[in-house]
Scaffold this active site. Structure first.
Site, PDB file in Angstrom:
ATOM      1  N   CYS B 106      55.236 109.806-103.054  1.00  0.00           N
ATOM      2  CA  CYS B 106      56.134 109.048-102.398  1.00  0.00           C
ATOM      3  C   CYS B 106      57.149 109.877-101.523  1.00  0.00           C
ATOM      4  O   CYS B 106      57.397 111.061-102.038  1.00  0.00           O
ATOM      5  CB  CYS B 106      57.170 108.299-103.213  1.00  0.00           C
ATOM      6  SG  CYS B 106      56.499 106.885-104.157  1.00  0.00           S
ATOM      7  N   ASP B 107      57.380 109.477-100.422  1.00  0.00           N
ATOM      8  CA  ASP B 107      58.488 110.363 -99.583  1.00  0.00           C
ATOM      9  C   ASP B 107      59.884 109.740 -99.500  1.00  0.00           C
ATOM     10  O   ASP B 107      59.942 108.591-100.236  1.00  0.00           O
ATOM     11  CB  ASP B 107      57.734 110.711 -98.350  1.00  0.00           C
ATOM     12  CG  ASP B 107      57.429 109.456 -97.427  1.00  0.00           C
ATOM     13  OD1 ASP B 107      56.699 109.760 -96.715  1.00  0.00           O
ATOM     14  OD2 ASP B 107      58.014 108.624 -97.601  1.00  0.00           O
TER      15      ASP B 107
END
Lengths: 111, 107, 89
Positions: B106-107
């Site tokens: 995830c960013d």
């Protein structure tokens, strides 16, 4: 391909992270090679060291679409391990079969 | 005297120490993202915490969808359902509210 | 009298290098990944094994009877019994 024992370095944890992440983009399998099989020993209790027991995370691989974890029979025997000592079911191959296994994949990531 | 205990979070709002998580902390974390928790949220949060307890990993989007489908049924495993509860980036926010680390990828 | 510490598994040369030069009254302590060497030195009563490292690697129930398990305080105790320490890494 995981080739190092856990706890002594962060390679194993980094490698597992790479598998979990990489499984989103490609079909992956894992080969626990040589000392790498040590990562799968059951019942690691790291409360007395500053390291983390991440062996349980191998149990999540199936949910990530990573269906096969390979171990080499000779690696297990040399380390006095049997498949029942390991945290997850593995596919055991002979050392002679490793070369063709490596050939079956486009990319090999080493940890 | 009646000040709320301050929860320690990193710069993205994830709990620094997941052992310090409580249900109150979850409400507080959710409020930061303008989410008000109800029963539907809790069944997902509890599921994700159980998963983390078993495997020590926070489920990313596709694993979360699979997990919810298996445990709570296909209707709840649909991304539209999860998006309504936890915004478009539901995997990230569920882990955050559940006091877990950010899912890998995830960013 | 020397305390030899080994922190690499049997796949490395550390253990065999150490055994090749170890005197009969010397002591050995397996630490970190060195604890994987426990089968290779089973029967050698000079060998001690650091318990927290053994537990971290899931080997706590495999310690051969002839080897001695020590905790961190025991590690310090071993250090005080010897003239010097040699690290095999």
């Amino acid at each position: 391909m995981q080739s190092r024992a856990p706890h002594g370095s962060l390679f194993g944890q980094e490698g597992l992270d790479a598998i979990l992440m990489g499984s989103a983009f490609a079909t992956c399998a894992v080969l626990m090679h040589g000392d790498g099989v040590y990562q799968l020993i059951r019942d690691q209790r790291s409360s007395g060291t500053s390291t983390r027991d991440y062996s349980v995370s191998y149990g999540a691989l199936g949910d990530y679409g990573v269906e096969t974890v390979f171990c080499v029979q000779e690696d297990l025997t040399e380390r006095r391990l049997v498949v029942d000592d390991l945290v997850i079911p593995v596919t055991v191959i002979d050392r002679a079969a490793v070369a063709s296994l490596l050939n079956d994949y486009n990319t090999i990531l080493d940890f | 005297m009646n000040e709320k205990p301050v929860i320690q979070v990193d710069k993205e709002g994830f709990l620094r120490n997941f052992r310090s998580w409580t249900q109150t902390a979850a409400h507080e974390l959710a409020a930061q993202d303008e989410i008000t928790l109800n029963e539907q949220h809790w069944e997902i949060i509890n599921l994700v915490r159980e998963y983390y307890d078993d495997y020590q990993v926070s489920p990313p989007t596709r694993v979360l969808a699979k997990l919810v489908t298996e445990q709570l049924g296909p209707d709840k495993g649909r991304s539209i359902y999860l998006m309504q509860l936890f915004t478009a980036r539901y995997a990230k926010y569920v882990s955050k509210i559940a006091g877990l680390p950010k899912p890998t990828g995830c960013d | 009298m020397i305390l030899h510490t080994v922190n690499k598994p049997p796949s490395h040369a550390a253990l065999s290098d150490c055994l090749a030069v170890m005197a009969s009254d010397d002591l050995m302590l397996l630490i970190e990944d060195g604890v994987y060497c426990l089968h290779e030195v089973s029967g050698d009563s000079r060998v001690h094994v650091l318990t927290p490292d053994l537990e971290a690697r899931g080997l706590w129930d495999r310690l051969p009877a002839e080897l001695t398990a020590v905790d961190y305080a025991g590690f310090v105790g071993l250090c005080t019994r010897v003239d010097k320490i040699k690290t095999w890494a």
